[in-house]
Design an enzyme around this catalytic site. Structure first.
Site, PDB file in Angstrom:
ATOM      1  N   ASP A 166       0.902  -1.047   0.142  1.00  0.00           N
ATOM      2  CA  ASP A 166       0.201   0.158  -0.051  1.00  0.00           C
ATOM      3  C   ASP A 166       0.992   1.344   0.147  1.00  0.00           C
ATOM      4  OD1 ASP A 166       1.069   0.235   2.592  1.00  0.00           O
ATOM      5  OD2 ASP A 166      -0.755  -1.013   3.177  1.00  0.00           O
ATOM      6  N   TYR A 322      -0.414  -2.505  12.891  1.00  0.00           N
ATOM      7  CA  TYR A 322       1.042  -2.834  13.673  1.00  0.00           C
ATOM      8  C   TYR A 322       0.611  -2.612  15.163  1.00  0.00           C
ATOM      9  CZ  TYR A 322       3.426  -3.560   9.174  1.00  0.00           C
ATOM     10  OH  TYR A 322       3.719  -3.975   8.164  1.00  0.00           O
ATOM     11  N   GLU A 569       2.162 -10.519   0.169  1.00  0.00           N
ATOM     12  CA  GLU A 569       2.432  -9.116   0.514  1.00  0.00           C
ATOM     13  C   GLU A 569       3.896  -9.281   0.999  1.00  0.00           C
ATOM     14  OE1 GLU A 569       0.479  -5.021   1.902  1.00  0.00           O
ATOM     15  OE2 GLU A 569      -0.196  -6.824   2.925  1.00  0.00           O
TER      16      GLU A 569
END
Length: 617
Positions: A166, A322, A569
């Site tokens: 992203d 996170y 990812e």
């Protein structure tokens, strides 16, 4: 008639006339003696002394002054020497005139080749105005209004790195990534230089450090806020556009990118302090810049201690991606790096405080004990402080906790070995540090680096191994663990697939990455317009070289599907651990830079006084 003279021995000297003979008499007597001597037979050598030159020639001898040799032997010897000299000269002439064909150096090992590629991932993740030598053709300038477009912040936050597939900039994992890169450079700068990547990795660290310095008032001694995140990753599927709802190239983003600031974020501030402190050691030869980094690290750590709290409280955007579980481990980690960067013993006192270690979880196990990650840095701090004990041994009052950390490090290293059952392994041999949960590789590369660097610590301390209970294990066991795990990631696995994009012949083609999945065709795809590229079944039009994807599942299975980020990812933190592990294993010889990390630390013990002057009476 007699004649007397002076005797030098004291008596009279008498010369008789009868004893005085004429020269002719003496000559006749000598000739008689010569004839008597010549009447005896002479050997060959004695005869040669008496022969004239003509007679010697007849006998075929050559007089060399100090020795007489046979003429035949002399001629053969001289001829042989002349021929040998001629051949030696001819061979030398041929060697010098014939063009030399230099054998090319052996190709770099797999770890060095993968290192080149893994570092390129950071070039692909750059935000802001890109340098001309970025060498990622499908990337361009992006995020040029970050921070300035948010009226509530209105500060320049251009730069830094995008976190993953992203365009969000998360300071927490990015700071950890920079710390890991700096640690690897401090230990293995010679290996980076041998691979031709030292300037590249230092440039990456500086790019990240410069951005971190923008996120707070780095010139101040006291601060009250940090810009923790740029961009929003709301996963509620809209309706407002954001960095997860939209699928756009970073260069084309036109939706708002708000900034998230924190006012009590001990974990984030201490991790950022670790990043800047470790970077200051990397750039210690650039005195002004290094001091700027140290000052920023001190300011951040003071803020982390004064304003207690987590940067990702429940419900915040960061908590979904996170989420930090504690700030105590960051206290030990950050204090350790600040001690190395400054030599100030107050940071070592804090890092070795028993209560701090207790809160950080040093005395209780748990399923994730010994696993280094962007969330928990305790294991990294334990290895880092074991280094201090191995080489400098500061003694009281630090010895007790340092010995505890050293013993815990040994136990953690034991848990990595297949002889023990702390962690399961897949059938293909991949250790399950996250106990079968998705995205395993980011934890494995960190463990591989710790095992490799700790084995080098022991070797440099002339320690051949360590004990796991009653059993002694050589340091090579740790390197074997690191190699087998990295080899799995590079292709020695049941899928026969390299999980580092661009390495080997078989690697993921549908990496979960917006910039790589959308072609650079001068067409601007809006928020939803890029969904067709997200959902496409075709390989990415752009190859994000060096990206380590999330990895296989607990059964060694892997799905190369762009929409499944748990497989495909990549992340900054994951690639930083990969780079550190690769450089530690690269080259022909293991070995660390033993002393650079201690550059700022003063002598542990006072210098003994000089000897007294010599006594003079």
């Amino acid at each position: 008639m007699s004649m007397y003279g002076r005797d030098p021995w004291g008596g009279p000297l008498e010369i008789n006339a009868a004893d005085s003979a004429t020269d002719d008499d003496r000559s006749r007597n000598l000739q008689d003696f010569d004839r008597a001597a010549l009447s005896r037979p002479l050997d060959e050598t004695q005869q040669s002394w008496l022969l004239g030159p003509g007679e010697q020639k007849k006998k075929k001898y050559v007089d060399l002054g100090c020795i007489i040799v046979s003429r035949k032997v002399f001629v053969w010897t001289l001829g042989t020497l002349l021929v040998a000299g001629f051949l030696a000269g001819l061979i030398t002439l041929i060697i010098k005139t014939v063009p030399r064909h230099h054998h090319p150096p052996p190709p770099p090992d797999n770890y060095t080749q993968a290192l080149h590629k893994a570092l390129m991932f950071f070039n692909a993740q750059r935000s802001g105005p890109l340098p001309k030598h970025n060498n990622v053709s499908w990337r361009g300038n992006s995020g040029m209004k970050d921070g300035l477009s948010d009226p509530g912040v209105n500060k320049n936050l251009v730069g830094g790195f995008y976190d993953a597939g992203d365009a969000i900039k998360f300071n927490f994992p990015a700071s950890f990534a920079m710390t890991m890169l700096s640690w690897s450079v401090i230990e293995y700068s010679a290996k980076y230089e041998a691979a031709g990547e030292l300037n590249h990795v230092k440039e990456i660290i500086k790019w990240g450090s410069d951005y971190l310095l923008k996120t707070f008032n780095s010139s101040a001694d006291t601060i009250d806020r940090i810009a923790a995140q740029v961009g929003v990753g709301d996963t509620s599927k809209g309706p407002n556009p954001n960095d997860h709802y939209c699928w756009m190239r970073p260069e084309d983003i036109d939706y708002p990118r708000p900034v998230y600031e924190c006012h009590s974020c001990s974990d984030l501030a201490a991790e950022m302090a670790a990043a800047l402190a470790s970077a200051s050691i990397v750039f210690k030869d650039s005195k002004t810049y290094s001091q700027k980094l140290v000052h920023g690290a001190k300011t951040l750590f003071k803020f982390s201690r004064d304003q207690r709290g987590l940067y990702s409280p429940g419900g915040s955007d960061a908590s979904f991606f996170y989420n930090s579980t504690s700030y105590w481990d960051e206290y030990v980690w950050g204090a350790s790096w600040l001690y190395y960067a400054t030599g100030n013993s107050s940071y070592l006192q804090l890092a070795t405080h028993p209560k701090l270690a207790k809160h950080a979880g040093a005395f209780w196990g748990g399923p994730d004990y010994g696993v280094l990650s962007w969330d928990n840095k305790l294991t990294g701090a334990q290895v880092l402080l074991s280094r201090l004990r191995l080489y400098l041994s500061p003694g009281y009052p630090y010895e007790e906790m340092l010995r505890t950390f050293h013993n815990q490090t040994n136990i953690i290293m034991c848990s990595f070995l297949p002889n023990f059952t702390s962690f399961n392994r897949t059938k293909g041999g991949l250790i399950q540090l996250n106990h079968g949960r998705p995205q395993p590789l980011q934890y494995i590369v960190n463990a591989a680096f710790l095992a490799s660097v700790y084995s080098d610590y022991l070797d440099a301390a002339d320690t051949p191994g360590w004990y796991c209970g009653p059993n002694f294990f050589p340091t090579e066991y740790l390197r074997n663990f690191a190699r087998t795990q990295i080899d799995y990631i590079l292709g020695k696995n049941p899928q026969k697939m390299s999980y580092v994009v661009g390495f080997g012949n078989h690697f993921p083609k549908q990496v979960h990455h917006r910039g790589a999945s959308i072609p650079k065709n001068r067409i601007k795809y809006n928020c939803k317009g890029g969904w067709k590229w997200r959902d496409s079944k075709k390989p990415n039009p752009n190859t994000v070289i060096g990206a380590m994807v999330a990895g296989p599942d607990k059964h060694d299975g892997f799905r190369d599907v762009r929409t499944n980020y748990n497989y495909t990812e990549p992340t900054l933190a994951g690639n930083a651990g990969l780079v550190a592990a690769l450089v530690s294993l690269s080259g022909n010889k293991p070995g660390i830079d033993k002393n650079t990390i201690f550059s700022a630390i003063p002598p542990m013990f006072p210098t003994p006084p000089p000897p007294p002057a010599p006594w003079k009476p």
